[in-house]
Design an enzyme around this catalytic site. Structure first.
Site, PDB file in Angstrom:
ATOM      1  N   GLY A 187       0.808  -1.216   0.000  1.00  0.00           N
ATOM      2  CA  GLY A 187       0.000   0.000   0.000  1.00  0.00           C
ATOM      3  C   GLY A 187       0.834   1.256   0.000  1.00  0.00           C
ATOM      4  O   GLY A 187       1.682   1.439   0.859  1.00  0.00           O
ATOM      5  N   SER A 188       0.631   2.154  -0.953  1.00  0.00           N
ATOM      6  CA  SER A 188       1.505   3.290  -1.080  1.00  0.00           C
ATOM      7  C   SER A 188       0.993   4.254  -2.148  1.00  0.00           C
ATOM      8  O   SER A 188      -0.137   4.146  -2.611  1.00  0.00           O
ATOM      9  CB  SER A 188       2.922   2.813  -1.424  1.00  0.00           C
ATOM     10  OG  SER A 188       2.850   1.790  -2.404  1.00  0.00           O
TER      11      SER A 188
END
Length: 219
Positions: A187-188
């Protein structure tokens, strides 16, 4: 489709955890059929989730010196004119792509050229869509100048779940459009800062693919 090299250690750890968890359940609760099957199902879901996160699909990238390719899979969450304060220190068009845990997390060069700037910043782990994540979170900033003299800056930003940013570039090297420049785990977000006047080919909410979707075109 293959598994990305950045996933080997994580997958091995998950397999070990699953093995230990299942062994303990069999040893201490083998007579509890419901618990045993619950652990089986959860173990399978965990393994599949981690496996798909590190997938590395084969992609045919078409290079074009006048276009800016999307650096990551995900969703376009920001398109705005903003002040880029770290390197350019002037007005730029910012396009941001949010990567959820189910997206491919390979990062690809949006343009070909020479890396003119690179910085790594340790930092916090605010949720990737937080307005201050681009300046407070762990991140890298990479600027590339094309043969035509156009300069683009792109920034890997760790999210609340991401705990490791990986990069494969350094100042002074030549990079090729569509090739991998890094990877972010779990997640980013990636921000891209483009020259004013760049024609943007995406809109907020669009689902984009790294190395395939055209973000914009130089004027």
């Amino acid at each position: 489709m293959t598994i990305h090299k950045e996933g080997y250690t994580s997958i091995a750890i998950v397999v070990l955890v699953i093995f230990v968890a299942n062994a303990l359940v069999h040893y201490f609760a083998s007579d509890n059929t419901f618990l045993v099957w619950t652990v089986y199902v959860l173990s399978f879901l965990l393994f599949v989730t981690v496996l798909q996160f590190f997938r590395s699909p084969t992609r045919r990238v078409v290079t074009d010196g006048n276009t800016i390719l999307c650096p990551a899979d995900g969703k376009v969450v920001v398109i705005e004119e903003t002040e880029e304060t770290e390197y350019f220190r002037d007005k730029r068009i910012q396009v941001s792509i949010f990567m959820s845990p189910i997206n491919v997390h390979i990062n690809r060069n949006p343009v070909s050229g020479k890396v003119t700037f690179f910085r790594y910043h340790p930092g916090k782990y605010l949720v990737a869509w937080h307005p201050k994540s681009s300046t407070l979170n762990e991140r890298t900033s990479i600027a590339v100048r094309t043969e035509a003299g156009k300069e683009v800056l792109f920034r890997q930003i760790a999210g609340a779940m991401a705990r490791r940013i990986v990069w494969y570039v350094q100042e002074g090297i030549a990079v090729e459009q569509g090739k991998e420049f890094g990877f972010i785990k779990f997640g980013s977000r990636v921000d891209v800062f483009l020259p004013l006047g760049t024609k943007i080919d995406v809109k907020i909410g669009d689902r984009v693919s790294g190395g395939l979707t055209t973000l914009g075109r130089f004027d």
